[in-house]
Design an enzyme around this catalytic site. Structure first.
Site, PDB file in Angstrom:
ATOM      1  N   GLY A 147      23.814 -59.204 -27.501  1.00 12.16           N
ATOM      2  CA  GLY A 147      22.491 -59.500 -28.032  1.00 12.16           C
ATOM      3  C   GLY A 147      22.218 -58.679 -29.277  1.00 12.16           C
ATOM      4  CB  CYS A 148      19.903 -59.235 -32.084  1.00 11.97           C
ATOM      5  SG  CYS A 148      18.439 -59.757 -31.163  1.00 11.97           S
ATOM      6  CE1 TYR A 149      14.533 -55.938 -31.011  1.00 10.57           C
ATOM      7  CE2 TYR A 149      14.569 -57.705 -29.413  1.00 10.57           C
ATOM      8  CZ  TYR A 149      13.941 -57.060 -30.449  1.00 10.57           C
ATOM      9  OH  TYR A 149      12.738 -57.508 -30.920  1.00 10.57           O
TER      10      TYR A 149
END
Lengths: 344, 344, 344, 344
Positions: A147-149
């Site tokens: 995921g990005c985070y």
């Protein structure tokens, strides 16, 4: 190499196209969609006229099986069904959704509110945090792209937690993202007039990236811990900045934290340790696959502030996916990704 | 009432004019400046044509002494010299700069890097966090109007710390501000092309509002503690959102935190406790004097997330200054400030 | 005065609430909606907590007939059916939609693609361009509040066309609007990531405000002409700037154009002629009911450039609607509207 | 190829670096500055760490003479003195400033308010509008790279004016630019809080790109005409959209205008004629060297609306400069410039 992209109309898909168009080892890019078969792609996305004028194709196993790589960039709950039959059938599979990231199926079902992918496929998948899982990614058939985070958070925290320079039992992570992280589907939350000139917190303490970060802290840094993690929307399109806080272990100095980060990423082209700045912003990495990291110790509290920035659509999605593809095909990791950040 | 504004050309000054123009008890507003004597104000600020066409006046003690109220909205280091001779000479003095906020002169000099105001004047001044210091403000001659960040942070944390519902020994405060907080003077940091589409952290662990927050935690909530506090720039003009984290005391529930906040601010018109939202943004208070507060307890970590939003130029500056003036003149606190937030 | 607002959840409705909340002659504001009866308004719009906590009411003729004024701020095609039965039944009706603006029903049906309102109601309605139609508005039962673009364009062009200082046969009007003009309903066109950092032209030569402008040029300035008119979307929330071009009549000077504008609006509080600037922006009027106008003659081409700015939601919608209400009730036009522009 | 960049710290310089970094024929990039000799470039621009860590060099003729190409991206009035001695001394010179664009020295001095470059150098220079001057550019030693506005305007108007499909005697050009066009030097006009959420017109009828456009209309389309041209600032960083208006010649149809544009640019990779859209925005070309053009005829007025979009820093500056370099070195025009627009 022949590449298929499923979910090409999303922002992840568009960024895959942007980079793969200039990837020297990619000779063909086919685009797949669940609902707009036959539509010329550039008629939907005018910026791709003369660049991606091909028609969208119907998703079909036989067709997909013939590609060297298939990227899937779909909402959660799609590839959990779509991909298992393709595993081992030929193409390298790189999934940008969250469906194969969590090894604990119950955890997936709790945080995503959806049915998990089959146990066997999930266990077979390899978590695609490139800098930390390179060898497994090289051999993987199915990569669960992070995921990005989690990408922004883990690249900055993993070295320090692994070496126990900071205390993993009190990690507070305050993350901020541009609006493109919410995808391309219009909603009140992403409606310009209500998003512009508005900074907001959302999903307080309940973001589905929490278990992903905790799993990776356990997997790569042997820290089993419950983190505090919150997410905010910034009125801009691209970029994530994560500010993390943790007590520094007894006797550890700021210099040691910096050295640890520098040593960890010495041979990794996309991670840059920022040493001479009193500020750090997302425009340093905009449009690129870089992750820039800054660490400071506050001697008043003996706590560390660890800051990292990425472009959520690049290192946080499409860029890291291509980086993983490069690893799988024994190409230099920078192939097709060696672009200069936009800055402005 | 006759009102003088020193530093009218800054954003604090402009906001004072915006609200005082509609204040029913204000009959005259004079504008003072250090360098543009005689210039018609609306020739500098076209939005004020037909509204504030008066000339800027030279700062002079005799003149200032004749006003009922003098607001000073100047850079730090100016009013430490300008105001002491005016104390007790007639006008109520409300200082929007940081020069009279810190009772410990050495602390001021350390964090601001400037010479402190005289000891006697500083001790005489009253910290103008309206909801927490009403009685002293009523009697004060010199009000030190709080900083923008401290206002957002303290209104949300003071009740919970004072009642020891959260642990003051581990406070992490992650604050974000629109660019107007940097004032009206152009610089690379506020240059549109480098600020727009860029979210950044600045002054890591070194913001001069740290001692102000700590002093108020001690003063109003009897907590002597060193906080972790960081500040970020959001690519928007107005608004502050502060996200604070603290361990919840043994046996305390989310409901108790909410009740504590509600009870504290029951009779305070400008503080609103948000109870039914999973998100909170600065556009709820844009252009208004409100402070909205949300608290959530994460049962996984037993830590509280406390979020507050204000308009940095209003409750964080000019609005609270006028609220304090209302208190000093026994007017309802909402006089001249009862405006509906912009939202969009 | 008791006021009803139909369509309160749209941006026009929200702005009506923002201003009417501080209107000294308004004692009650009721909110009506077609679909969310009973919902507490502030539960939908958190910025209105403590301000508009009333429930949304069902639209019913008997109820609406009891108000002194009813504002309707609905999509086109709604009030053409809703309002005719209410005309003459008691309340002053002020319609912010386009349904009663065009006297020529066929033109309405061509440009709006919808069935026109009944002939009789349309003829009865009065076009609510306050500065140009004051007397008829005063007596009107049904006011057709002007469109946002027409307001900006007409206030600047009507004086010059009426006096034949510029040539109406070659009018080119290039208009630009913030995104709030598109309303509060999410769509791809208003999706943050695709709107932000994007300036675009839309509805090329086909905007439905064209016949409205032409009708007013004929009605108020006796000029029957076909205009060139285009509209653009600016990545900001509020504001319209219209740049108009026309040949200057033989022998006419820039000074004469300026004098004409100044004379026309001498006694009109909300129109300001800008005389000393080489630039003009929407932030001069943000949040206010002002319209600022600049005119320059290019001696190289003997053409005039006429620029006007308004806040599309205020002078272009809710503000002018309240200004019209003030006229209808013999109140000073500025009542409840005398606010200082935001500027920042 | 060895490339020198003078004025590397400006936005034009930064964009040159962004593209040249990936240019396959460029092996060395040296950076020159008038004032910061010895400073490591990436210490000023953190986004270039690991990319451009070289020190800034002092401008010296002997050094510059050894490069294959020298780009100059400086404020007006600098290269008029700097470049003449270098002409014919070895390097191809590509000047991004306005100093060599106007063949009429008096016109330069009138519009720029500065001393013009020497007559001989100006006449020797070749106007670098790549698609219209390819052969001369190929042989040129000194290229005067076009201004950003002229590039957008001329690419769309030249074909139609040259073929007399539209009437050159009544051209109205309404242009809009992102703020990066104002360069990297902070000023009140580019200060975030006053630029954000503000759309403004500036330099009404007096922009220095007027004579440049008129000269090119004469040079490439044999039309001697005085244009109406205005410029606006859009609250975004990158992008220009120019909306032009002209009467269509008797009997000419929209289809003929489209065909003319298509035929003109059939073999030009960076110009795209948009045929199927009712809207056009700058995000179609963001970050790329494309110019997209849309033309519509309004049958009500028989006037054409011609819209073009470019990225002001790419096709409007650095991109076209590199395109010209490619022409001069007989490389495909797309070399190093074949990137996919950002869109979001």
């Amino acid at each position: 190499m022949k590449v298929g992209i499923v979910g090409a109309t999303g922002y992840g898909g568009l960024e895959l196209i942007r980079f793969l168009h200039n990837h020297p080892a990619v000779e063909q890019i086919d685009l797949f969609t669940s609902s707009e078969e036959g539509v010329q792609f550039s008629s939907k996305f005018g910026h791709l006229v003369k660049i991606a004028d091909t028609p969208l194709q119907k998703i079909a196993y036989d067709t997909l099986a013939k590609f060297d790589v298939v990227f899937t960039s779909t909402p959660s709950g799609v590839t959990s069904e779509l991909l298992p039959p393709l595993v081992g059938k030929g193409p390298k599979l790189i999934d940008l959704s969250g469906d194969f990231r969590l090894k604990d199926l119950a955890s997936y079902e709790t945080w995503y509110g959806k049915k998990a992918a089959p146990y066997h496929s999930v266990q077979q998948s390899v978590y695609g945090l490139t800098e930390w899982n390179t060898e497994l990614i090289r051999q993987a058939t199915l990569v669960a792209n992070p995921g990005c985070y989690p990408t922004a958070v883990l690249l900055s925290l993993l070295p320090l937690v692994k070496e126990r320079l900071i205390d993993p039992s009190f990690l507070v992570i305050d993350a901020k993202s541009g609006i493109s992280g919410a995808g391309n589907k219009p909603s009140q939350t992403t409606h310009f007039s209500e998003t512009n000139e508005n900074f907001s917190i959302y999903k307080v303490n309940t973001h589905q990236h929490i278990p992903e970060i905790e799993q990776a802290l356990s997997m790569f840094a042997q820290a089993d811990t419950a983190i505090t993690f919150n997410t905010h929307l910034v009125p801009m399109t691209r970029g994530i900045l994560a500010t993390s806080y943790a007590p520094v272990m007894q006797g550890i100095t700021e210099a040691q934290l910096i050295s640890c980060l520098q040593a960890t990423y010495e041979n990794h082209p996309f991670v840059r340790i920022v040493t001479d700045a009193s500020s750090l912003g997302t425009n340093r990495v905009k449009g690129s696959n870089y992750c820039d990291i800054l660490v400071k110790v506050d001697s008043r509290t003996n706590r560390a502030t660890i800051v990292s920035v990425i472009d959520n659509l690049v290192k946080g999605a499409a860029g890291q996916a291509i980086q993983n593809m490069n690893v799988q095909f024994d190409l230099p990791q920078t192939t097709g990704l060696d672009v200069v950040p936009f800055f402005i």
